[in-house]
Design an enzyme around this catalytic site. Sequence first.
Site, PDB file in Angstrom:
ATOM      1  CE  LYS A   3     -11.421   8.099   2.345  1.00  0.00           C
ATOM      2  NZ  LYS A   3     -10.023   7.795   2.452  1.00  0.00           N
ATOM      3  CG  ASN A  27      -6.369   3.997   4.568  1.00  0.00           C
ATOM      4  OD1 ASN A  27      -6.326   3.206   3.623  1.00  0.00           O
ATOM      5  ND2 ASN A  27      -5.442   4.014   5.502  1.00  0.00           N
ATOM      6  CG  HIS A  28      -6.761   2.258  -0.469  1.00  0.00           C
ATOM      7  ND1 HIS A  28      -6.824   0.958  -0.899  1.00  0.00           N
ATOM      8  CD2 HIS A  28      -5.742   2.316   0.400  1.00  0.00           C
ATOM      9  CE1 HIS A  28      -5.868   0.259  -0.310  1.00  0.00           C
ATOM     10  NE2 HIS A  28      -5.203   1.062   0.500  1.00  0.00           N
ATOM     11  CE1 TYR A  29      -4.947  10.512  -1.073  1.00  0.00           C
ATOM     12  CE2 TYR A  29      -5.461   9.554   1.068  1.00  0.00           C
ATOM     13  CZ  TYR A  29      -4.601  10.257   0.239  1.00  0.00           C
ATOM     14  OH  TYR A  29      -3.399  10.704   0.714  1.00  0.00           O
ATOM     15  N   GLY A  51      -2.865   8.571  10.835  1.00  0.00           N
ATOM     16  CA  GLY A  51      -2.960   7.527  11.850  1.00  0.00           C
ATOM     17  C   GLY A  51      -4.302   7.579  12.568  1.00  0.00           C
ATOM     18  CG  HIS A  54       2.295   3.599   3.346  1.00  0.00           C
ATOM     19  ND1 HIS A  54       1.863   4.809   2.869  1.00  0.00           N
ATOM     20  CD2 HIS A  54       1.223   2.801   3.342  1.00  0.00           C
ATOM     21  CE1 HIS A  54       0.570   4.745   2.587  1.00  0.00           C
ATOM     22  NE2 HIS A  54       0.157   3.537   2.870  1.00  0.00           N
ATOM     23  CB  CYS A  58      -0.838  -0.025   1.269  1.00  0.00           C
ATOM     24  SG  CYS A  58      -1.960   1.343   1.407  1.00  0.00           S
ATOM     25  CG  MET A  82     -12.524  12.434   3.035  1.00  0.00           C
ATOM     26  SD  MET A  82     -13.982  11.421   3.175  1.00  0.00           S
ATOM     27  CE  MET A  82     -14.382  11.689   4.893  1.00  0.00           C
ATOM     28  CG  HIS A  87       1.528   5.554   6.864  1.00  0.00           C
ATOM     29  ND1 HIS A  87       1.248   5.681   8.195  1.00  0.00           N
ATOM     30  CD2 HIS A  87       0.497   4.853   6.333  1.00  0.00           C
ATOM     31  CE1 HIS A  87       0.099   5.072   8.455  1.00  0.00           C
ATOM     32  NE2 HIS A  87      -0.377   4.574   7.353  1.00  0.00           N
TER      33      HIS A  87
END
Length: 486
Positions: free
Chosen positions: A485, A202-204, A412, A334, A98, A386, A409
Amino acid sequence: MTLHGLARHGEFEWHLPMTSGMRVPAIVFGSLELVRAMDDKTLTQLRNVACLPGIVRAAMAMPDAHSGYGFPIGGVAAFDPAHGGVVSMGGVGFDISCGVRTLLTGLTRDHILARREELADALFRAVPSGVGRGGTIILEGEDLAAMLEGGAVWAVGRGYGQPADLGRIEDGGRMPGAVPGHVSPHAGKRIRDQLGSLGSGNHYLEVQWVEKILDPARSAAFALKEGDVVVSIHCGSRGLGHQIGQDFIDELAPGGKARRKGKNAAPNPYLPVPDREMVCAPIDSEPGRRYLGAMRSGINCALANRQVITHLVREVFADIFPTARLDLLYDVSHNTCRAESHRVDGKEKTLFVHRKGATRALGPGHPDLPAALRGAGQPVLVGGSMGTASYILAGTTEGEARSFSSACHGAGRVLSRTEARRRFVGRDLMESLRHQGVFVRTMSSRGIAEEAPGAYKDIDEVTSSAAGAGLAAPVARTLPLVCVKG
DNA sequence: ATGTGC
């Protein structure tokens, strides 16, 4: 937790008391506020890491650390294969490799403000996102193994992106030592139609603008100016990386799938601490080498994925802003374990550095950096939660001795996904972000609640702690304009 | 993070 028992070493460094079984110290980097807010589980996990065979110097937690599977997220640990060092699935993380990549656009905020909505819609259409969502590419026959071995180099060879991109990716876009034959057919099947997709959580994919330049010299080396628009892509190896981790945990951890299914699960000879999640294998062992071969395939998968998404983003910009040139600033993973050369007690050694929710952060002059970036240090891309700021930092010379050239990274998490869902409403958040000028597009409003800014630490505090500890130097702060998102 | 479950 209380700070009782933690020994302060300077403003941003804390040492846990040595307890039985720890082979090396456990160190937390962060301000008083961040360390005070860390929960006991994170610190217990860090202590467990310090107990593993072959660990060198210290088990470390970055300022954004929180508890994860086995190792903390935000954890860094290096192991010496010549002294029984191990590789751990929970030390790499489930979403293998990731990471974040940032593209320069050559556009300014003023150029795109009026067309934000159109851009948001077009990016959302072009880049598949959401749980289980597939992409536009179907990997047939030999393609899967070629992708797992070739990473972004494979993707560029297939027309996704340009050769110049490869110099701006760790390892030139291809992690050597991948052995696709060590990836289970099941894991392979899961990526079959997912390449070029964001995933969830949390991917975007964000369009951001450079709100503040914090270091003019390094910003010039990174070609960043105030008001510039950049695109950041945060995603990983989708179902494939997840399945690789699960496969090896099931094989190596007692009480895993084999036992649940009533098969004879051999007790794992490699588990040195009483936590199944700490499962690992010696680097110099058959399962250790096999996991490394599979895990490196997972790294290449994530590099290929971000490369294909880059291509899709470029197509969108070519339509809407034909003058834009989307050059790659840098791509950094990361969630990895990498074989790297580090100086230990005056001698160069090859160590296997686990960074889980932590980025590599090479200092100025490092030979692995492309010439154009060598003077400034490696770009360290720190993704915000976000709607909040992200940071571009640069690796430092001190970071090598402090953290094996590693830094934070992201922001958190402070709240669990469940707790975030209880406290926030996805649609309300999207509405208030829109009022702030951030256009969010998503498949899942529940996912938005889980990713509420309030569920994360303050990224300004995290990056200033990383800077204060000497792990990385702040270069620029960016703010979002458009966010697709997962 | 994740075909948000075995």
